[in-house]
Motif scaffolding. Structure first.
Motif, PDB file in Angstrom:
ATOM      1  N   VAL A  83       0.869  -1.180   0.000  1.00  0.00           N
ATOM      2  CA  VAL A  83       0.000   0.000   0.000  1.00  0.00           C
ATOM      3  C   VAL A  83       0.906   1.229   0.000  1.00  0.00           C
ATOM      4  CG1 VAL A  83      -1.997  -1.152   1.020  1.00  0.00           C
ATOM      5  CG2 VAL A  83      -0.270  -0.172   2.521  1.00  0.00           C
ATOM      6  N   LYS A 127      -3.938   5.235   4.537  1.00  0.00           N
ATOM      7  CA  LYS A 127      -3.881   4.064   3.646  1.00  0.00           C
ATOM      8  C   LYS A 127      -5.136   3.200   3.766  1.00  0.00           C
ATOM      9  CE  LYS A 127       0.437   4.697   2.152  1.00  0.00           C
ATOM     10  NZ  LYS A 127       1.631   4.036   2.596  1.00  0.00           N
ATOM     11  N   HIS A 130      -6.586   2.104   0.436  1.00  0.00           N
ATOM     12  CA  HIS A 130      -5.622   1.183  -0.183  1.00  0.00           C
ATOM     13  C   HIS A 130      -5.804  -0.232   0.382  1.00  0.00           C
ATOM     14  CE1 HIS A 130      -3.700   5.082  -0.888  1.00  0.00           C
ATOM     15  NE2 HIS A 130      -2.836   4.514  -1.715  1.00  0.00           N
TER      16      HIS A 130
END
Length: 191
Positions: A83, A127, A130
């Motif tokens: 990620v 993140k 992601h």
């Protein structure tokens, strides 16, 4: 990159053994998914999203710690994803293919290349999107069970991404790029 065991600076055990031991703690805590940042985390450098040379030359900057950690996680049947905010997903994919030729296709990459999207109701900060998108690709049952926030461990050098993950109920560990050898100790201490 050589796959020969290297001495681990954190103690007398070899690095592969130390990674396997840390992952045993992780798995005992119910974690089945590792979400790993790329620049300054898996890599010892930051590419700035503009690596000018070959993937083979970039692979020489992969921290041995992460080579062995990812190898051990894949061998244990855990799910792993990269990620990153880097837009160089094809380069990252080639680096993974060089390092893990038999398993690279099992490692989703979510980068800043706009090749993916996440339409779920979760947070898009840090993140989070992601990781959620990578989990969608891995599908239910990846890594020996359903992947949830509680069964995910994010490792990242960006303290903001760590703070967001922790606030969202995702386990996360900050990697100090200047002292990456402490990561396995931090994993063991966290669990």
């Amino acid at each position: 990159m050589s796959t020969a065991p290297r001495p681990y600076a954190g103690g007398p055990a070899s690095l592969p053994s130390a990674c396997s031991a840390a992952l045993a703690h992780v798995r005992a805590a119910g974690i089945n998914f590792l979400a790993l940042d790329f620049d300054l985390t898996i890599l010892s450098i930051h590419t700035g999203g503009a690596w000018p040379s070959s993937p083979a030359s970039l692979s020489s900057h992969v921290r041995p710690l992460f080579y062995h950690l990812i190898s051990a996680a894949l061998a244990a049947g855990m799910s792993v994803a990269v990620v990153t905010f880097s837009p160089q997903v094809p380069v990252i994919r080639e680096v993974l293919a060089l390092l893990f030729p038999q398993h690279a296709s099992r490692i989703p990459i979510r980068g800043g290349d706009r090749s993916w999207s996440y339409e779920g109701g979760g947070s898009a900060a840090g993140k989070q999107a992601h990781m959620a998108s990578a989990v969608e690709e891995l599908g239910e049952g990846g890594g020996g069970g359903d992947i949830t926030r509680a069964s995910t461990l994010l490792i990242d050098d960006d303290a903001n991404n760590i703070s967001v993950a922790l606030a969202e109920g995702v386990r996360a560990i900050w990697l100090n790029p200047k002292d990456s050898d402490r990561l396995l100790e931090n994993i063991t201490d966290m669990i």
